[in-house]
Design an enzyme around this catalytic site. Structure first.
Site, mmCIF file in Angstrom:
data_model
loop_
_atom_site.group_PDB
_atom_site.id
_atom_site.type_symbol
_atom_site.label_atom_id
_atom_site.label_comp_id
_atom_site.label_asym_id
_atom_site.label_seq_id
_atom_site.Cartn_x
_atom_site.Cartn_y
_atom_site.Cartn_z
ATOM 1 N N GLY A 93 32.537 -5.994 10.444
ATOM 2 C CA GLY A 93 33.655 -5.538 9.625
ATOM 3 C C GLY A 93 33.663 -6.074 8.210
ATOM 4 N N GLY B 195 -23.579 -6.804 3.950
ATOM 5 C CA GLY B 195 -24.686 -5.867 3.935
ATOM 6 C C GLY B 195 -24.828 -5.110 2.635
ATOM 7 C CB SER C 116 -14.427 -13.009 -2.454
ATOM 8 O OG SER C 116 -15.397 -12.274 -3.157
#
Length: 633
Positions: free
Chosen positions: A40, A475, A546
């Site tokens: 309320g 890779g 990173s």
């Protein structure tokens, strides 16, 4: 029959001036309403606005029409509609955003913040509470003390609000039963005591019916305390205590309208100041005396807490935005490591070790948050082990800034002890915090000056230090290109060192895994090592995935301008996965390798690297030649 008395325009103007003069000198109370969903809060504020005659006739007519349209009880007014201004709030019947409302009585002015009850909007509640002098914590008499009641009470206490009203609402729905009220108050008091709330004022109310809002209700003859509005009008504020504390003024901006004037503008956080007072500028520690105090109305003989002024100093000393002018004999602490309570407010969890912007007072610095010491269970106050903090979590952690800053414990000064954390990439506010104290080691560790600096080391090697930061997917060819670059530089008699991602995990970073937090710490450590190597005059070559821009930017910030060269080894995921020389992609696809970049952990490609290498277009030898050509023109 006497003729009516009409006032002249001059008399009316006098009345208006008298009213404005009296209104101007009323004290201001900022307060919030908080608690769980449907307690309320909005209805209570609407009732206060209605009863204080702060609703215009057209607003009242619109309110009555809206109340009928949304189908409130009978044909009575739904006071919550005065505050729930967003369409989404009215549709759902909840509060989402923080709604600020102004109203006034004969005795005081008020700014009230209606804060959301839903847990997902806890961050909005913290925003509203950060400037409040008093909190009205509502409890639905039918439900009693709930988790969100405890959460908001804990935050209110942590945020330094000492004036608390416990409003047990909807008493009309429990027949104004005293036993129900007493049980809720006893339950809340037990919890409040456990978190350090020493005192609060409890009152039974009905925001919908108006019981005990502006006057005591006949429905609660057993209640002998104050009604809500009279209590708000008379509660004592601690503004005088702010003025009694030592002088502190964070510098907002340097006021330099011409060559003959140089002043420092800001809001006085505590204390008072007069011309002739000796002051100190932090963190530099330089001292001077106050020459003038300038405000909109002219020069002042004194200025106190809560006032915005411009101060001029008798001496030409360095002082800029973010620094703090303080009483010379009562200076603030200056440190770069702190313990703090942190309230996490972002849907993306905290990443320990990641650099965020920390804004405290008028100053913004770079800061990292360490792994939490613990997270707080708001129901039991139990300290839980935690590796991070997620949305709405509250924890205690150590924070390190990139430079020493002046501060005060939050318990002493909210302006100089409270801070927010901002994500450097999104500019979203992700957390709010309260400083407890500076870590002792921050005061005991000092930078030791050496006679031979980085220029000497670089001069002996006849080269300019640099960091070639190669980033890309696993890779992509980072290590291959980095190895060729180092061999070519060696043939040119350049002094180099190669830091490879796999190699450092055998020693320096052998204790780290591959979670986001561990990846951040991995890069932080490598950055610190690379910085030491550039201080030694070396050309540092790194080969790390990173994956996060924020950490690459963190390392860039460690280096001297122009020394960090970001090299993006740009290889498509399909090509990198096709190579899979280590068999890592196959493991990741099978589920045997978790947190693998490109599969189930993200890679954030550089936005504007100094060098971009497309390994699908050139050979590693050609890539190395391109890098060296840009490094050594």
């Amino acid at each position: 029959m006497t003729d009516p008395v009409y006032k002249t325009d001059a008399l009316i103007a006098q009345d208006i001036d008298a009213y404005l003069e009296a209104h101007q000198h009323k004290t201001m109370l900022r307060f919030i309403t908080c608690g769980s969903v449907d307690d309320g809060k909005s209805t209570l504020i609407g009732r206060l606005l209605y009863d204080s005659k702060m609703i215009f006739e057209d607003q009242l007519a619109a309110l009555e029409a809206d109340s009928k349209r949304v189908g409130t009880q009978g044909q009575e007014i739904d006071f919550a509609l005065l505050v729930d201004g967003l369409a989404a709030e009215r549709e759902q019947g909840i509060t989402i955003d923080v709604a600020y409302r102004f109203f006034a009585t004969e005795k005081r002015k008020f700014i009230v913040a209606d804060t959301p009850g839903h847990e997902q909007y806890t961050r909005n509640m913290v925003t509203g509470a950060s400037t409040a002098d008093l909190a009205v914590i509502l409890i639905d008499a039918r439900k009693g003390v709930l988790t969100q009641t405890r959460r908001h009470s804990y935050l209110v206490h942590q945020l330094g609000i000492r004036n608390i009203v416990l409003a047990v609402n909807k008493m009309d729905l429990v027949g104004y039963d005293q036993a129900t009220f007493d049980a809720i108050v006893a339950d809340y008091r037990a919890f409040a005591t456990s978190i350090g709330i020493e005192d609060f004022v409890a009152m039974p109310i009905s925001g919908f019916k108006g019981d005990n809002i502006t006057a005591l209700s006949e429905n609660t003859p057993w209640y002998a305390g104050p009604a809500l509005l009279p209590h708000l009008e008379t509660v004592e504020l601690d503004a005088t205590s702010d003025q009694a504390r030592p002088f502190r003024m964070p510098v907002q901006w340097v006021n330099r309208p011409n060559l003959d004037f140089r002043g420092f503008a800001g809001l006085i956080a505590s204390g008072s100041v007069r011309p002739g007072d000796e002051v100190r500028v932090l963190p530099s520690g330089k001292t001077s005396t106050v020459a003038r105090i300038v405000s909109l109305g002219g020069d002042r003989d004194e200025a106190v807490a809560g006032e915005s002024v411009t101060i001029t100093l008798a001496d030409e000393i360095d002082c800029s935005r973010g620094q703090v002018i303080v009483a010379a004999k009562e200076p603030l602490e200056v440190a770069d490591q702190f313990e703090a309570t942190v309230v996490w407010m972002d849907e993306t969890e905290m990443v320990p070790g990641r650099a965020y912007w920390l804004k405290i007072g008028t100053q913004t610095v770079s800061a990292t948050v360490q792994h939490p010491k613990f997270q707080i269970n708001v129901n039991t106050m139990e300290h839980l082990a935690a590796k991070t903090l997620d949305l709405n979590a509250i924890g205690v952690a150590n924070i390190t800034t990139d430079r020493a800053i002046p501060f005060a414990p939050y318990a002493e000064n909210r302006d100089l002890g409270g801070f927010i954390l901002i994500d450097k990439m999104t500019n979203h506010t992700v957390a709010a915090g309260m400083i407890h104290f500076a870590l002792r080691r921050a005061q005991n560790i000092h930078w030791q000056a050496t006679d031979l600096g980085r220029d000497h080391h670089a001069g002996m090697k006849n080269q300019k230090p640099a960091v070639l930061w190669m980033t890309g997917l696993s890779g992509s060819g980072k290590s291959t290109v980095a190895n060729i670059v180092e061999k070519k530089l060696a043939r040119m008699n350049r002094h180099t060192f190669l830091l490879d991602g796999d190699n450092v995990r055998h020693g320096l970073n052998k204790d780290l895994g591959f979670t986001d937090a561990d990846r951040v710490e991995n890069i932080r450590r490598v950055g610190e090592v690379a910085k030491l190597m550039t201080d030694a005059g070396l050309i540092v070559i790194t080969a790390f995935i990173s994956p996060f821009r924020a950490e690459r930017d963190m390392v860039r910030a460690m280096m001297q301008p122009g020394e960090f060269v970001e090299v993006f080894i740009d290889t498509p995921l399909s090509v990198a996965e096709g190579r899979d020389v280590k068999g890592l992609y196959a493991k990741a696809r099978s589920g045997a390798l978790k947190n693998f970049t490109g599969i189930d952990s993200p890679y954030e490609a550089p936005d504007s690297p100094e060098i971009r290498i497309d390994t699908t277009q050139i050979t590693p030898e050609e890539a190395a030649d391109l890098i060296i050509a840009k490094l050594i023109p």
